[in-house]
Enzyme design. Structure first.
Site, PDB file in Angstrom:
ATOM      1  CE  LYS A  87      -7.370   2.805  -4.662  1.00 20.98           C
ATOM      2  NZ  LYS A  87      -7.400   4.225  -4.311  1.00 20.98           N
ATOM      3  CG  HIS A  94       0.228   3.985  -5.337  1.00 15.63           C
ATOM      4  ND1 HIS A  94      -1.083   4.133  -4.995  1.00 15.63           N
ATOM      5  CD2 HIS A  94       0.929   4.616  -4.364  1.00 15.63           C
ATOM      6  CE1 HIS A  94      -1.165   4.816  -3.875  1.00 15.63           C
ATOM      7  NE2 HIS A  94       0.026   5.132  -3.464  1.00 15.63           N
ATOM      8  CE  LYS A 149       3.126   3.679  -1.044  1.00 16.28           C
ATOM      9  NZ  LYS A 149       3.339   5.083  -0.872  1.00 16.28           N
ATOM     10  CG  ASP A 178      -9.324   5.823  -1.204  1.00 12.66           C
ATOM     11  OD1 ASP A 178      -9.172   5.849  -2.434  1.00 12.66           O
ATOM     12  OD2 ASP A 178      -8.663   6.532  -0.414  1.00 12.66           O
ATOM     13  CG  HIS A 195      -3.436   1.090  -1.446  1.00  8.98           C
ATOM     14  ND1 HIS A 195      -3.124   0.802  -2.746  1.00  8.98           N
ATOM     15  CD2 HIS A 195      -3.968   2.341  -1.466  1.00  8.98           C
ATOM     16  CE1 HIS A 195      -3.445   1.842  -3.517  1.00  8.98           C
ATOM     17  NE2 HIS A 195      -3.970   2.778  -2.762  1.00  8.98           N
ATOM     18  CE  LYS A 224      -8.157  10.004   2.127  1.00 11.21           C
ATOM     19  NZ  LYS A 224      -6.983  10.064   1.263  1.00 11.21           N
TER      20      LYS A 224
HETATM   21  C1  BG6 Z   1      -4.640   6.322  -3.021  1.00 10.79           C
HETATM   22  C2  BG6 Z   1      -5.910   6.727  -2.330  1.00 10.79           C
HETATM   23  O1  BG6 Z   1      -4.798   5.110  -3.680  1.00 10.79           O
HETATM   24  O2  BG6 Z   1      -3.598   6.215  -2.055  1.00 10.79           O
HETATM   25  C3  BG6 Z   1      -5.714   8.039  -1.602  1.00 10.79           C
HETATM   26  O3  BG6 Z   1      -6.933   6.862  -3.293  1.00 10.79           O
HETATM   27  C4  BG6 Z   1      -4.535   7.965  -0.678  1.00 10.79           C
HETATM   28  O4  BG6 Z   1      -6.893   8.388  -0.876  1.00 10.79           O
HETATM   29  C5  BG6 Z   1      -3.306   7.426  -1.393  1.00 10.79           C
HETATM   30  O5  BG6 Z   1      -4.291   9.277  -0.220  1.00 10.79           O
HETATM   31  C6  BG6 Z   1      -2.187   7.163  -0.413  1.00 10.79           C
HETATM   32  O6  BG6 Z   1      -1.029   6.811  -1.110  1.00 10.79           O
HETATM   33  P1  BG6 Z   1       0.409   7.234  -0.589  1.00 10.79           P
HETATM   34  O7  BG6 Z   1       1.350   6.588  -1.531  1.00 10.79           O
HETATM   35  O8  BG6 Z   1       0.464   8.725  -0.642  1.00 10.79           O
HETATM   36  O9  BG6 Z   1       0.511   6.715   0.813  1.00 10.79           O
END
Ligand code: BG6
Length: 515
Positions: free
Chosen positions: A162, A192, A196, A249, A254, A354
């Site tokens: 992504k 990703h 999980k 993002d 996600h 964030k």
């Molecule tokens: C990423 C984003 O895809 O996922 C990031 O680009 C974010 O900004 C991250 O911090 C969060 O993933 P995880 O697995 O750490 O919750």
């Protein structure tokens, strides 16, 4: 996690080509994930990983760099013992990936590695490059037939990181270019979150248990919250983030996938096609937002300077590589509806941000109250039936309900039953990238996003982007770093609903104080 695991079928011998190999993703995620698969005995007997980028490494200097960084993260002695043998499978090629002719050099190197190591021409291409390269690399690979599979002889697959597009138009354009040279079954669009363990468990929780499924609909569920927030700011990713923002993002990919898995119908069979059909149906059933809906049902924010419990945090606009006048959102909360038979009228509240108080991802299902409240007067505070699926940290599941406080009255208090993964002895949760890379090696694309879902998700997001870009009245609220975001998010909640404080979930301290 050192034991050798068994799979019904192991991946075929293959060569993985990582484009953008000198970058952060390779070191932080890909090499560790491949190494852990190797330690778990899940890599094929013969494989090799060819790092490709413009940086001037040799095989040896690339190995040395990656090995030193990997060693620093491995504490387990039996894994340490495998590091050297793992790195004999790693190679490097310096080419300029913007130059078509350089792909001839890549083809020659792949051929010679294959001959030397006795690996058939099964190639897995991983695009860990800046997104601007996603349109270029597939086309140049095809000029040298590197994408061409031969049935029964060799396979070719491509994993694309992504962001998959920047908006609807660019996502459709990218897909057209990619699908012009690769077939859909060869394309693995990675998200990703789907790798999980706890996200995959939602499927088992919902579809392997008879208890909850009858309740999983508009008749019994009042509202659903999907939260994925982080305590960190944008760190050193300001350049990328400032042109992306929280909506692109996190939400477009996600959180939309989490929504899909939470709300989908049971697939008739558990396979990639039927699973992804059902996710896609959810995304296509999302109620499109008008301009007024965007102003009413979506709240965006940006963090400002503050002293938090963890120390001083600068404002987003002061972060490295961020425009000092930036209007990029670092927080989004929204109310969405799924217009289908199961979910009609049930609001789904989604939020990401964030610089929040903590890092947590969870789904909270709020069940309806009883039709008539017999114990309203005796209730010490509020209680409700709530199911919390904690994706991370403290991975687990928690069910909250009212309990009679022991004693001579009928006072009621909220308590919980919970399962935590850390109570499973000898089990540590594999990293998302391990599962996803393994699936791709095996040719299983179930946990990767399909072209139609990427499109459906962008179609839903697009009107929000449009309003934010064009309507000056659309507010961007500031919120002090280390807080839960702008209070205006509470306006999204109606009928007595409220956001859950994730810090209060998955703790049984409440139960203990009863006794
Ligand atoms: C990423 C984003 O895809 O996922 C990031 O680009 C974010 O900004 C991250 O911090 C969060 O993933 P995880 O697995 O750490 O919750």
């Amino acid at each position: 996690m050192n034991k050798i695991e068994s799979l019904n079928n192991k991946p075929d011998p293959f060569i993985m080509v990582i484009f953008g190999a000198s970058g952060d993703l390779t070191t932080r995620k890909l090499i560790p994930a491949l190494f852990h698969l190797y330690c778990r005995g899940l890599m094929p007997e013969r494989f090799c990983i060819l790092g490709v980028s413009r940086t001037a490494f040799t095989d040896e200097t690339f190995r040395d760099k990656e090995q030193t960084l990997l060693e620093a993260t491995i504490v387990n002695s039996s894994q340490k013992a495998l590091i050297s043998s793992f790195f004999t499978n790693i190679f490097y090629l310096k080419i300029n990936t913007m130059e078509e002719s350089e792909y001839g050099v890549l083809k020659d190197r792949l051929r010679s590695l294959g001959q030397k190591l006795n690996i058939p021409a099964n190639y897995l291409f991983y695009l860990a490059t800046p997104p601007s390269m996603y349109e270029v690399i597939p086309q140049y690979l095809s000029k040298y037939d590197l994408q061409k599979e031969k049935t029964g002889e060799c396979w070719r697959r491509i994993i694309i990181e992504k962001p998959y597009g920047h908006d609807l138009e660019s996502a459709l354009r990218l897909d057209k270019i990619v699908l012009n040279v690769f077939k859909e079954h060869q394309v693995y669009r990675i998200d990703h979150f789907l790798g999980k363990e706890t996200v995959q468990n939602i499927l088992v929780f919902r579809f392997a248990n008879g208890i909850f499924e009858p309740l999983w609909n508009r008749n019994y569920i009042n509202y659903v919250e999907i939260t994925a927030v982080e305590d960190m700011g944008v760190l050193d990713r300001g350049g990328y983030y400032d042109s992306s923002g929280a909506l692109r993002d996190m939400i477009q990919n996600h959180l939309m996938q989490l929504l899909g898995i939470t709300a989908m119908e049971p697939p008739a069979q558990f396979n990639g096609t039927m699973f992804r059909d059902e996710v896609n149906k959810v995304l296509r059933s999302l109620r499109p937002m008008s301009d007024e809906d965007v102003l009413k049902d979506v709240v965006r924010g940006q963090y400002t300077e503050a002293v938090t419990l963890k120390g001083e945090m600068k404002s987003y606009r002061e972060e490295k590589s961020v425009n000092p006048d930036s209007r990029t959102e670092t927080f989004v909360a929204m109310k969405v509806f799924i217009d289908n038979w199961r979910w009609s009228g049930v609001p789904f509240y989604i939020r990401t941000g964030k610089a929040m108080p903590t890092k947590v991802s969870e789904i909270v299902i709020h069940f309806n109250a009883t039709p008539y409240q017999l114990f309203e007067k005796q209730c010490a505070g509020t209680y409700c039936n709530k199911l919390v699926i904690r994706i991370m940290p403290d991975e687990g599941i928690l069910l909250q309900f009212g309990l009679k406080i022991p004693g001579s009255t009928f006072e009621v208090k909220q308590v919980s039953m919970e399962f935590k993964y850390d109570k499973l002895s000898h089990t540590s949760l594999p990293e998302a990238y391990e599962r996803l890379l393994l699936d791709c090696m095996l040719g299983d694309n179930m946990l990767y996003s399909r072209t139609d879902s990427v499109e459906a998700s962008w179609r839903f997001i697009e009107p929000i982007l449009q309003v934010w870009q064009t309507d000056e009245k659309s507010p961007l609220y500031g919120y002090p770093a280390g807080t839960w975001g702008p209070p205006e998010q509470n306006d999204l909640m109606d009928h007595g609903r409220s956001w859950t404080d994730p810090c209060k979930n998955l703790t049984d301290s409440d139960n203990y104080c009863l006794l």
